[in-house]
Design an enzyme around this catalytic site. Structure first.
Site, PDB file in Angstrom:
ATOM      1  CG  HIS A  62      -6.410  -8.299  -3.966  1.00 19.44           C
ATOM      2  ND1 HIS A  62      -5.737  -8.230  -5.163  1.00 19.44           N
ATOM      3  CD2 HIS A  62      -5.543  -7.837  -3.026  1.00 19.44           C
ATOM      4  CE1 HIS A  62      -4.529  -7.735  -4.964  1.00 19.44           C
ATOM      5  NE2 HIS A  62      -4.386  -7.494  -3.677  1.00 19.44           N
ATOM      6  CE  LYS A  72     -11.993 -10.292  -7.937  1.00 21.57           C
ATOM      7  NZ  LYS A  72     -10.789 -10.178  -7.117  1.00 21.57           N
ATOM      8  CE1 TYR A 132      -8.319 -10.737 -11.023  1.00 24.51           C
ATOM      9  CE2 TYR A 132      -6.650  -9.962 -12.559  1.00 24.51           C
ATOM     10  CZ  TYR A 132      -7.001 -10.448 -11.317  1.00 24.51           C
ATOM     11  OH  TYR A 132      -6.035 -10.650 -10.377  1.00 24.51           O
ATOM     12  CG  ASP A 168      -1.401  -7.211  -2.385  1.00 26.84           C
ATOM     13  OD1 ASP A 168      -2.374  -6.501  -2.048  1.00 26.84           O
ATOM     14  OD2 ASP A 168      -1.254  -7.641  -3.548  1.00 26.84           O
TER      15      ASP A 168
END
Length: 180
Positions: A62, A72, A132, A168
């Site tokens: 992603h 991130k 995250y 995905d």
């Protein structure tokens, strides 16, 4: 904290430096001043949790395209995972290359992933929870991804996924994956 560069510019392994005594340990997980001093300015504005009950869960690859790109800081706070960063920055000398680190609750290691770099992971234990820290905040409707097994990137996953979302699994090959 200790910052170890990887083979991909801006992707950094972050290890904690715990203070230990008879009670146990205490460590910073993120500090804007320490990140900036190490040459990696990062001030998260959003914190998210990914819960993954099954061994072999794959999430990724992603990213958020420009102008919605995210940086991130990712760590496993329970369990263990194989964490992957894939450089999709067209002007980068490492475009199309990937790097990975094993992140676990035991090693408390994190991976800093800059804008333009796709992210994904495979759980190596059941009940793996992933924390995250993100900047800027996630913008719904601007998600993008590349397929986890795009042959142009040849990511060496430690195992095939046991569980992956339809989205995905269905990402197309990246249009430039074979150009690197």
């Amino acid at each position: 904290m200790r910052f170890t560069p990887t083979s991909i510019g801006g992707v950094v392994v972050v290890d904690i430096a715990p203070h230990e005594d008879a009670r146990g340990a205490f460590a910073r997980l993120q500090c804007p001043e320490e990140f900036a001093a190490a040459g990696h300015p990062f001030t998260p504005v959003q914190t998210s949790l990914s819960r993954n009950p099954r061994l072999g869960t794959l999430r990724g690859m992603h990213y958020q395209p420009t102008p919605y790109g995210e940086t991130k800081l990712v760590r496993a706070i329970r369990g263990r995972m194989f964490d992957v960063a894939l450089d999709l920055r067209r002007d980068s000398p490492t475009f199309g290359r990937w790097t990975a680190a094993e992140l676990s609750a035991d090693n408390a290691r994190a991976l800093l992933i800059p804008e333009g770099v796709a992210h994904g992971f495979l759980t190596l234990e059941p009940d793996t929870d992933v924390l995250y820290q993100i900047s800027p905040a996630f913008r719904p409707g601007h998600e993008a991804g590349v397929r986890w097994n795009d042959p142009g990137f040849a990511i060496a996953w430690p195992a095939a996924p046991a569980l992956i979302s339809e989205r995905d699994a269905g990402y197309p090959d990246h249009p430039r994956s074979s150009d690197h």
